[in-house]
Write a protein that holds these residues in place. Structure first.
Motif, PDB file in Angstrom:
ATOM      1  N   THR A 122       2.385   7.293 -10.743  1.00 33.42           N
ATOM      2  CA  THR A 122       3.132   7.807  -9.601  1.00 33.42           C
ATOM      3  C   THR A 122       2.312   7.812  -8.308  1.00 33.42           C
ATOM      4  O   THR A 122       2.820   8.100  -7.231  1.00 33.42           O
ATOM      5  CB  THR A 122       3.595   9.259  -9.885  1.00 33.42           C
ATOM      6  OG1 THR A 122       2.418  10.039 -10.114  1.00 33.42           O
ATOM      7  CG2 THR A 122       4.488   9.330 -11.101  1.00 33.42           C
ATOM      8  N   GLN A 123       0.992   7.511  -8.417  1.00 36.45           N
ATOM      9  CA  GLN A 123       0.141   7.468  -7.219  1.00 36.45           C
ATOM     10  C   GLN A 123       0.499   6.297  -6.321  1.00 36.45           C
ATOM     11  O   GLN A 123       0.908   5.248  -6.799  1.00 36.45           O
ATOM     12  CB  GLN A 123      -1.315   7.280  -7.650  1.00 36.45           C
ATOM     13  CG  GLN A 123      -1.960   8.489  -8.250  1.00 36.45           C
ATOM     14  CD  GLN A 123      -2.747   9.270  -7.222  1.00 36.45           C
ATOM     15  OE1 GLN A 123      -3.120   8.735  -6.194  1.00 36.45           O
ATOM     16  NE2 GLN A 123      -2.959  10.536  -7.492  1.00 36.45           N
ATOM     17  N   LYS A 124       0.297   6.490  -5.023  1.00 35.96           N
ATOM     18  CA  LYS A 124       0.494   5.373  -4.099  1.00 35.96           C
ATOM     19  C   LYS A 124      -0.790   4.551  -3.996  1.00 35.96           C
ATOM     20  O   LYS A 124      -1.889   5.106  -4.093  1.00 35.96           O
ATOM     21  CB  LYS A 124       0.865   5.883  -2.712  1.00 35.96           C
ATOM     22  CG  LYS A 124       2.308   6.320  -2.635  1.00 35.96           C
ATOM     23  CD  LYS A 124       2.710   6.603  -1.211  1.00 35.96           C
ATOM     24  CE  LYS A 124       4.168   7.016  -1.169  1.00 35.96           C
ATOM     25  NZ  LYS A 124       4.578   7.408   0.157  1.00 35.96           N
TER      26      LYS A 124
ATOM     27  N   GLU B 215      -2.261   3.274  -1.468  1.00 33.57           N
ATOM     28  CA  GLU B 215      -3.159   3.660  -0.369  1.00 33.57           C
ATOM     29  C   GLU B 215      -4.063   4.843  -0.732  1.00 33.57           C
ATOM     30  O   GLU B 215      -5.048   5.092  -0.058  1.00 33.57           O
ATOM     31  CB  GLU B 215      -2.351   3.965   0.899  1.00 33.57           C
ATOM     32  CG  GLU B 215      -1.360   5.096   0.733  1.00 33.57           C
ATOM     33  CD  GLU B 215      -0.247   5.076   1.797  1.00 33.57           C
ATOM     34  OE1 GLU B 215      -0.190   4.109   2.570  1.00 33.57           O
ATOM     35  OE2 GLU B 215       0.557   6.017   1.820  1.00 33.57           O
ATOM     36  N   ASN B 216      -3.713   5.556  -1.807  1.00 30.67           N
ATOM     37  CA  ASN B 216      -4.524   6.708  -2.181  1.00 30.67           C
ATOM     38  C   ASN B 216      -5.492   6.434  -3.327  1.00 30.67           C
ATOM     39  O   ASN B 216      -6.132   7.358  -3.824  1.00 30.67           O
ATOM     40  CB  ASN B 216      -3.610   7.876  -2.570  1.00 30.67           C
ATOM     41  CG  ASN B 216      -2.776   8.339  -1.392  1.00 30.67           C
ATOM     42  OD1 ASN B 216      -3.223   8.248  -0.254  1.00 30.67           O
ATOM     43  ND2 ASN B 216      -1.574   8.790  -1.652  1.00 30.67           N
TER      44      ASN B 216
ATOM     45  N   GLU C 152       5.873   1.041  -8.803  1.00 30.01           N
ATOM     46  CA  GLU C 152       6.670   0.163  -7.931  1.00 30.01           C
ATOM     47  C   GLU C 152       5.987  -1.177  -7.726  1.00 30.01           C
ATOM     48  O   GLU C 152       6.627  -2.226  -7.723  1.00 30.01           O
ATOM     49  CB  GLU C 152       6.927   0.853  -6.583  1.00 30.01           C
ATOM     50  CG  GLU C 152       7.945   1.972  -6.683  1.00 30.01           C
ATOM     51  CD  GLU C 152       7.958   2.907  -5.472  1.00 30.01           C
ATOM     52  OE1 GLU C 152       8.924   3.662  -5.348  1.00 30.01           O
ATOM     53  OE2 GLU C 152       7.002   2.883  -4.668  1.00 30.01           O
ATOM     54  N   ASN C 153       4.658  -1.146  -7.579  1.00 31.51           N
ATOM     55  CA  ASN C 153       3.934  -2.402  -7.414  1.00 31.51           C
ATOM     56  C   ASN C 153       3.971  -3.256  -8.672  1.00 31.51           C
ATOM     57  O   ASN C 153       4.088  -4.468  -8.598  1.00 31.51           O
ATOM     58  CB  ASN C 153       2.473  -2.129  -7.034  1.00 31.51           C
ATOM     59  CG  ASN C 153       2.279  -2.110  -5.536  1.00 31.51           C
ATOM     60  OD1 ASN C 153       2.158  -3.155  -4.907  1.00 31.51           O
ATOM     61  ND2 ASN C 153       2.300  -0.918  -4.959  1.00 31.51           N
TER      62      ASN C 153
ATOM     63  N   SER D  11       0.786  -1.225   0.000  1.00 29.54           N
ATOM     64  CA  SER D  11       0.000   0.000   0.000  1.00 29.54           C
ATOM     65  C   SER D  11       0.826   1.288   0.000  1.00 29.54           C
ATOM     66  O   SER D  11       0.378   2.291  -0.526  1.00 29.54           O
ATOM     67  CB  SER D  11      -0.989   0.005   1.155  1.00 29.54           C
ATOM     68  OG  SER D  11      -0.287  -0.047   2.361  1.00 29.54           O
ATOM     69  N   ASN D  12       2.032   1.254   0.565  1.00 30.60           N
ATOM     70  CA  ASN D  12       2.777   2.518   0.538  1.00 30.60           C
ATOM     71  C   ASN D  12       3.769   2.602  -0.625  1.00 30.60           C
ATOM     72  O   ASN D  12       4.663   3.433  -0.634  1.00 30.60           O
ATOM     73  CB  ASN D  12       3.456   2.784   1.885  1.00 30.60           C
ATOM     74  CG  ASN D  12       4.402   1.671   2.277  1.00 30.60           C
ATOM     75  OD1 ASN D  12       4.408   0.615   1.626  1.00 30.60           O
ATOM     76  ND2 ASN D  12       5.202   1.882   3.289  1.00 30.60           N
ATOM     77  N   TYR D  13       3.588   1.740  -1.607  1.00 28.68           N
ATOM     78  CA  TYR D  13       4.371   1.833  -2.842  1.00 28.68           C
ATOM     79  C   TYR D  13       3.521   2.499  -3.928  1.00 28.68           C
ATOM     80  O   TYR D  13       2.297   2.454  -3.879  1.00 28.68           O
ATOM     81  CB  TYR D  13       4.749   0.431  -3.346  1.00 28.68           C
ATOM     82  CG  TYR D  13       5.970  -0.185  -2.681  1.00 28.68           C
ATOM     83  CD1 TYR D  13       6.375   0.173  -1.408  1.00 28.68           C
ATOM     84  CD2 TYR D  13       6.702  -1.155  -3.371  1.00 28.68           C
ATOM     85  CE1 TYR D  13       7.475  -0.418  -0.820  1.00 28.68           C
ATOM     86  CE2 TYR D  13       7.811  -1.756  -2.788  1.00 28.68           C
ATOM     87  CZ  TYR D  13       8.187  -1.392  -1.509  1.00 28.68           C
ATOM     88  OH  TYR D  13       9.271  -1.985  -0.933  1.00 28.68           O
ATOM     89  N   THR D  14       4.178   3.052  -4.921  1.00 30.59           N
ATOM     90  CA  THR D  14       3.430   3.644  -6.031  1.00 30.59           C
ATOM     91  C   THR D  14       2.930   2.532  -6.946  1.00 30.59           C
ATOM     92  O   THR D  14       3.324   1.371  -6.812  1.00 30.59           O
ATOM     93  CB  THR D  14       4.318   4.568  -6.887  1.00 30.59           C
ATOM     94  OG1 THR D  14       5.326   3.760  -7.498  1.00 30.59           O
ATOM     95  CG2 THR D  14       4.954   5.668  -6.070  1.00 30.59           C
TER      96      THR D  14
END
Ligand SMILES: Nc1ncnc2c1ncn2[C@@H]1O[C@H](COP(=O)(O)OP(=O)(O)O)[C@@H](O)[C@H]1O
Ligand SMILES: [Mg+2]
Length: 509
Positions: A141-143, A145-146, A99-100, A93-96
């Motif tokens: 680029t969004q994470k 969790e958002n 990144e995921n 969840s705290n990766y973009t």
């Protein structure tokens, strides 16, 4: 070479005490949408987890592109261009988003010719291209969790595509989506077929199969029952093959005959731990003999409304009035005595004592009253008698009847036990939160007719559900919640499910 891109021959997989897949043989053609239909626990996820390499079959063989699979691991499945979107997403969840997507296979370039660094820029570009090609727009680029669930699902899909999956498995992908999001996903799945991909779609929703699938395999209790051509088979026929008996889709329901107002909620405010008002000024009435259903996407405050009425969460403002009495600040036990039964969302924490027997759980709310307890003496024979009656009436299946330890029962049967116990209290007001979550068509049908029967006895009912079909089937009045507020309250017959779906996404008139 065989006509199949995937072939399973006599696949058997056992778990302790259960045969999850029992001698299943099937073939999937390249470029088709192949649906896997079956009730909960039929063995669908297990079968596809074998294809994705998460389990090794105890017996039988799997062939991909005509070649026998010797190694069962997700890595090897990925090498075979197989991808899977699981029922519960596996994102950090705290990766973009980027990144995921690249997690575990970071593309590297060499800085100054020798220092390895992750090539984020090129990756972002590749992801953008994939998104565009399949209409899966995201901001890389969004994470996590958002972003919302439907976006997260897109990320899972992009992750498969990024790994060049050609065989894509979707495990109940629409369970968490709104009707509009479902339409969108089904369109993406069709687009993938147009691109030559092979899709396996696990679901228990017949409508979706009818809309997109070419062929459908029907499973029941671990066995493959039939593979049918979707265009030539009616949904009714598929449903019957799935549950092994005749089913009715829409509940027989006479118009409600509402009586006096039983529950009055005025300007209710409920705050979360951060002091944020997750329920923000909600008002509605429920009459006796009426089913009031709250529709909404998960996390919009619906569960907090139910909790505040039941006394599990404090009201930060407003009033809750039950049968003329202000209960806004009454303790849970007092509310129960005054006539609230509650079927909670979180069965295991609020609903049941897992290490007690089924019989004890069924009597949990009554053990201290006659005839179960007289002058401080417990009467076990009444426990047994009553629990046997409930087990029979609610079709609660377990290994050792009333003596079964609840922890060992399946989720669906645990849910039936809570419903049996709460309905049996015979209170004038009942709250059902997600009463059929995770249950199969047969059990859903039974619970729905029980809810209607309770209404017809003159009870006031609050139903909170994320399943729009359930709301449309049962509600007399619908309240649609969005962002902690009821955007719309209207008689059920005046709204289509599409309109309700619009309000669920916050679209106002
Ligand atoms: N890891 C596991 N350990 C033990 N039992 C399992 C496991 N996974 C699934 N099962 C059991 O196998 C049966 C089939 O489960 P599953 O494949 O998840 O069904 P479906 O996806 O059709 O709902 C169920 O009875 C389930 O409880
Ligand atoms: Mg499953």
């Amino acid at each position: 070479m065989s006509e199949y891109i995937v072939e399973m021959r006599h696949v058997t997989k056992r778990f302790p005490g259960i045969v999850a897949n029992d001698d299943v043989s099937l073939g999937i053609k390249k470029g088709e949408i192949f649906a896997l239909l079956g009730e909960n626990g039929a063995g669908k996820s297990t079968l596809m987890s074998i294809l994705f390499g998460m389990y090794e079959p105890d017996e039988g063989e799997v062939y991909v592109r005509g070649k026998k699979v010797e190694t069962f691991s997700p890595n090897h499945a990925t090498e075979l261009n197989i991808g899977m979107v699981h029922q519960h997403f596996k994102l950090v969840s705290n990766y973009t988003i980027t990144e995921n997507i690249i997690l575990g296979m970071e593309p590297q370039k060499k800085k100054f010719g020798f220092l390895p660094v992750v090539d984020i820029k090129n990756t972002n570009k590749k992801i953008a291209e994939l998104s565009k090609k399949f209409g899966l727009e995201v901001d890389p680029t969004q994470k996590i969790e958002n972003i919302n669930v439907s976006m997260q699902q897109r990320v899972e899909i992009l992750k498969m595509l990024y790994r060049e999956a050609e065989i894509l498995i979707f495990d109940e992908p629409t369970a968490v989506l709104t009707p509009q999001e479902i339409e969108f996903l089904l369109e993406i799945i069709r687009e993938m077929r147009r691109n030559g991909k092979t899709i396996i779609l696990i679901t228990h929703k017949l409508e979706e199969i009818k809309q997109v699938a070419d062929r459908c395999a029907i499973m029941n209790r671990g066995k493959l029952i039939e593979i049918c051509d979707v265009a030539e088979t009616s949904t009714k026929k598929m449903a019957e093959l799935m549950v092994g008996r005749e089913v009715s889709f829409t509940q027989e329901k006479t118009p409600c005959k509402p009586g006096e107002v039983m529950l009055k909620v005025e300007n209710l405010v409920v705050k979360n731990a951060d002091g944020f008002p997750v329920v923000n000024g909600v008002s509605f009435n429920i009459r006796s003999g009426e089913i009031f259903a709250i529709a909404g996407v998960a996390g919009n405050g619906q569960v907090e409304i139910a909790d505040a009425i039941a006394g599990l969460a404090p009201a930060a403002g407003g009033k809750v009035i039950l049968d003329g009495q202000d209960i806004t600040n009454s303790p849970v036990k007092a509310r129960n005595k005054m006539g609230i039964a509650y079927i909670p969302e979180d069965r295991q924490t609020w609903g049941l004592i897992l290490d007690f027997t089924l019989s004890e759980n069924l009597l949990l709310r009554r053990y201290d009253i006659a005839p179960y307890c007289v002058n401080g003496v417990l009467h076990r024979e009444h426990f047994t008698e009553k629990s046997e009656e409930l087990i029979e009436h609610f079709d609660i299946r377990s290994g050792q009847g009333g003596q079964t330890i609840v922890r060992s029962m399946s989720g669906g049967n645990q849910q039936k036990a809570i419903i049996a116990r709460e309905i049996d209290l015979d209170t004038p007001f009942v709250i059902f939160v997600q009463p059929t979550r995770g249950l199969d068509i047969g059990a859903i049908e039974r619970i729905h007719s029980q809810i209607i029967a309770e209404r017809d006895k003159g009870k006031a009912i609050l139903l909170v559900s994320l399943e729009l079909d359930e709301i449309m089937n049962l509600a007399d009045t619908i309240g649609v919640i969005y962002n902690g507020q009821l955007l719309k309250i209207a008689p059920a017959e005046t709204m289509t499910s599409n309109e309700v779906g619009q309000y669920m996404m916050g679209v106002k008139e």
